[in-house]
Each structure stands twice: as structure tokens, then as C-alpha cells.
Design a protein around this motif. Sequence first.
Motif, PDB file in Angstrom:
ATOM      1  N   MET A  37      39.630  60.151  66.460  1.00 21.92           N
ATOM      2  CA  MET A  37      38.573  60.386  67.436  1.00 21.92           C
ATOM      3  C   MET A  37      37.331  59.654  66.968  1.00 21.92           C
ATOM      4  N   HIS A  38      36.730  58.906  67.870  1.00 21.75           N
ATOM      5  CA  HIS A  38      35.505  58.191  67.493  1.00 21.75           C
ATOM      6  C   HIS A  38      34.765  57.683  68.720  1.00 21.75           C
ATOM      7  N   MET A  39      33.569  57.157  68.492  1.00 20.13           N
ATOM      8  CA  MET A  39      32.805  56.468  69.536  1.00 20.13           C
ATOM      9  C   MET A  39      33.210  55.004  69.456  1.00 20.13           C
ATOM     10  N   VAL A  40      33.582  54.429  70.566  1.00 15.71           N
ATOM     11  CA  VAL A  40      33.993  53.018  70.589  1.00 15.71           C
ATOM     12  C   VAL A  40      32.734  52.151  70.653  1.00 15.71           C
ATOM     13  N   SER A  41      32.654  51.159  69.776  1.00 14.51           N
ATOM     14  CA  SER A  41      31.497  50.251  69.810  1.00 14.51           C
ATOM     15  C   SER A  41      31.666  49.283  70.982  1.00 14.51           C
ATOM     16  N   ARG A  42      30.578  48.723  71.431  1.00 15.40           N
ATOM     17  CA  ARG A  42      30.619  47.749  72.528  1.00 15.40           C
ATOM     18  C   ARG A  42      31.495  46.550  72.135  1.00 15.40           C
ATOM     19  N   GLU A  43      31.390  46.165  70.880  1.00 14.43           N
ATOM     20  CA  GLU A  43      32.148  45.019  70.375  1.00 14.43           C
ATOM     21  C   GLU A  43      33.665  45.302  70.466  1.00 14.43           C
ATOM     22  N   ALA A  44      34.057  46.521  70.048  1.00  8.43           N
ATOM     23  CA  ALA A  44      35.481  46.883  70.097  1.00  8.43           C
ATOM     24  C   ALA A  44      35.956  46.980  71.549  1.00  8.43           C
ATOM     25  N   ALA A  45      35.103  47.507  72.422  1.00  9.48           N
ATOM     26  CA  ALA A  45      35.476  47.638  73.840  1.00  9.48           C
ATOM     27  C   ALA A  45      35.691  46.256  74.452  1.00  9.48           C
ATOM     28  N   GLU A  46      34.868  45.298  74.043  1.00  7.54           N
ATOM     29  CA  GLU A  46      35.005  43.933  74.579  1.00  7.54           C
ATOM     30  C   GLU A  46      36.317  43.305  74.131  1.00  7.54           C
ATOM     31  N   LYS A  47      36.760  43.668  72.932  1.00  6.33           N
ATOM     32  CA  LYS A  47      38.051  43.142  72.455  1.00  6.33           C
ATOM     33  C   LYS A  47      39.199  43.830  73.182  1.00  6.33           C
ATOM     34  N   HIS A  48      39.023  45.110  73.485  1.00  5.42           N
ATOM     35  CA  HIS A  48      40.082  45.868  74.181  1.00  5.42           C
ATOM     36  C   HIS A  48      40.270  45.357  75.609  1.00  5.42           C
ATOM     37  N   TYR A  49      39.172  44.973  76.242  1.00  2.00           N
ATOM     38  CA  TYR A  49      39.243  44.385  77.597  1.00  2.00           C
ATOM     39  C   TYR A  49      38.816  42.918  77.485  1.00  2.00           C
ATOM     40  N   PRO A  50      39.701  42.029  76.962  1.00  2.00           N
ATOM     41  CA  PRO A  50      39.279  40.651  76.677  1.00  2.00           C
ATOM     42  C   PRO A  50      38.856  39.920  77.954  1.00  2.00           C
ATOM     43  N   ILE A 164      54.895  45.831  76.843  1.00  2.11           N
ATOM     44  CA  ILE A 164      55.224  45.808  75.413  1.00  2.11           C
ATOM     45  C   ILE A 164      54.260  44.878  74.654  1.00  2.11           C
ATOM     46  N   GLU A 165      53.936  43.732  75.270  1.00  2.00           N
ATOM     47  CA  GLU A 165      53.027  42.772  74.618  1.00  2.00           C
ATOM     48  C   GLU A 165      51.626  43.390  74.480  1.00  2.00           C
ATOM     49  N   GLU A 166      51.179  44.043  75.557  1.00  2.00           N
ATOM     50  CA  GLU A 166      49.860  44.666  75.527  1.00  2.00           C
ATOM     51  C   GLU A 166      49.836  45.769  74.457  1.00  2.00           C
ATOM     52  N   ALA A 167      50.943  46.520  74.360  1.00  2.00           N
ATOM     53  CA  ALA A 167      51.019  47.614  73.385  1.00  2.00           C
ATOM     54  C   ALA A 167      50.911  47.061  71.963  1.00  2.00           C
ATOM     55  N   GLU A 168      51.606  45.977  71.679  1.00  2.00           N
ATOM     56  CA  GLU A 168      51.558  45.396  70.330  1.00  2.00           C
ATOM     57  C   GLU A 168      50.135  44.961  69.987  1.00  2.00           C
ATOM     58  N   PHE A 169      49.522  44.274  70.955  1.00  2.00           N
ATOM     59  CA  PHE A 169      48.143  43.800  70.762  1.00  2.00           C
ATOM     60  C   PHE A 169      47.195  44.981  70.537  1.00  2.00           C
ATOM     61  N   GLU A 170      47.330  46.010  71.368  1.00  2.00           N
ATOM     62  CA  GLU A 170      46.371  47.119  71.338  1.00  2.00           C
ATOM     63  C   GLU A 170      46.563  48.036  70.121  1.00  2.00           C
ATOM     64  N   VAL A 171      47.815  48.277  69.731  1.00  2.49           N
ATOM     65  CA  VAL A 171      48.050  49.124  68.542  1.00  2.49           C
ATOM     66  C   VAL A 171      47.413  48.452  67.321  1.00  2.49           C
ATOM     67  N   ASN A 172      47.574  47.132  67.213  1.00  3.67           N
ATOM     68  CA  ASN A 172      46.985  46.403  66.081  1.00  3.67           C
ATOM     69  C   ASN A 172      45.471  46.352  66.148  1.00  3.67           C
ATOM     70  N   LEU A 173      44.953  46.349  67.377  1.00  6.35           N
ATOM     71  CA  LEU A 173      43.496  46.299  67.542  1.00  6.35           C
ATOM     72  C   LEU A 173      42.850  47.633  67.151  1.00  6.35           C
TER      73      LEU A 173
END
Length: 192
Positions: A37-50, A164-173
Motif C-alpha cells: 500500500m502506498h501513494m503513487v508518485s506522478r512519475e510512477a503513474a506516468e510510467k504505468h500509463y506510458p 500477458i505482455e501488459e502483466a509482465e511489464f506492469e508486475v516488473n514496474l
Amino acid sequence: MEKTLVVLKPDAISRGLTGDVIKRFERAGLKIVGAKMHMVSREAAEKHYPDNRIEFLKGMGQKTLENYEKMGVDPVKELGTKDTLEIGKMIREWLIDYITSGPVIALVLEAPHAVELVRKICGHTLPLMSPPGTIRGDFAYDSSYLANTAKRAIKNLIHTSGSIEEAEFEVNLWFKPHELVSYERVEEKIMR
Ligand code: GDP
Ligand code: MG
């Protein structure tokens, strides 16, 4: 075995729905192998929604145009453009605002066919089109019309990896390898 990412968005937390949401995944046999559980930083959010996922952005723009047409709303008057990519970029900003607006709970869930199974339990992007029994269908009524008019993202409680591709990317992110655990659930013995 597949791993997939689930994020309980700020509306799920502030509405006190975390237990109800997580229960649905657990009872289907999805194993929690990562949680935070955490607050998502703007930087991390930008990576999550490239911003280079052009198809994703155009798709959101396209859905918006179709929705506006159905409602008789002029996109140029409402949003200043009818270009799908421009609208998609606008929605991406709303998405970043949404996911950084409060704490989230991120989970990595594991099971055979985890990606598809989690999407099924989650329901459609639009709560209105999610059948009863799904998380979005049971707990939300938001629509793209309501959301776009208020210039915000659709409040649909959770994010789940779309492929599956999105899951791999996102789990690692979202998780470092040492933050994921390995153990056995009783179902695994039964299904062997
Ligand atoms: P998901 O995989 O079902 O979450 O949907 P998408 O990956 O297509 O979109 C990501 C998120 O953007 C969704 O969960 C919604 O919160 C939001 N969203 C998607 N489409 C629209 C739209 O047309 N308008 C608005 N305002 N938000 C949208
Ligand atoms: Mg998605």
C-alpha cells in the motif's frame, strides 16, 4: 502459471471496499504473491500509463467520440478537439490525477490463466457494462459520459493488467523481484 497486476485505486480504498474486492480474487483461487500500500508518485503513474501507447490513447479517444455522438455532445465544444490521440492524451492526464489522488493497494496475483481470470472477475472498463457478480458491476455505476463531462477518469475501483505482455511489464514496474513471495495454496494440491 501467470502473474498479473491488480491495483485497488483510491476510490476503492476511500469507500472501504478493499476486503470485498480482495476476497473475490482469493476465493477464485488466485494466490497473492505480492502486496503493498502506498501513494503513487506522478512519475510512477506516468510510467504505468506510458505516453507512447498510441493505440491505447487513440482507443480511449475513439470510445469518447462514439459516446459523445450517442449523447449528442460536440467534442470540440466540450474538449476543444475531435482528434482521437489528443483526447486520449487528455484522458491519460485524468488517469494520472486519479491514481495519484490517494493511497492504492497493489497486488500481484498468480494462477493458471491469471490475466484472463482476473479480467473476468473485474468486469468491463465501464461499470455500466459490467455484469452483476463482477467487481465493477457490483460496486460502481460510473460511465464515460459522466466521467468525461466532469473531465476525470472513470471511477471503476481497480486496475487489472489487460494482457500477458501488459502483466509482465506492469508486475516488473510495480514490484522488485525480492518483493514477490513463493508458497503453495491448498487448491494446488487438489488440482495436481
Ligand atoms: P481497463 O483495462 O478496463 O481499466 O481500461 P483501459 O485500460 O482501457 O483504461 C484505463 C482506465 O482509463 C480505465 O480503467 C478508466 O478508469 C479510464 N478510462 C478508460 N476509458 C475512458 C474514457 O473514455 N473516459 C474516461 N474519462 N476515462 C476512461
Ligand atoms: Mg487497461
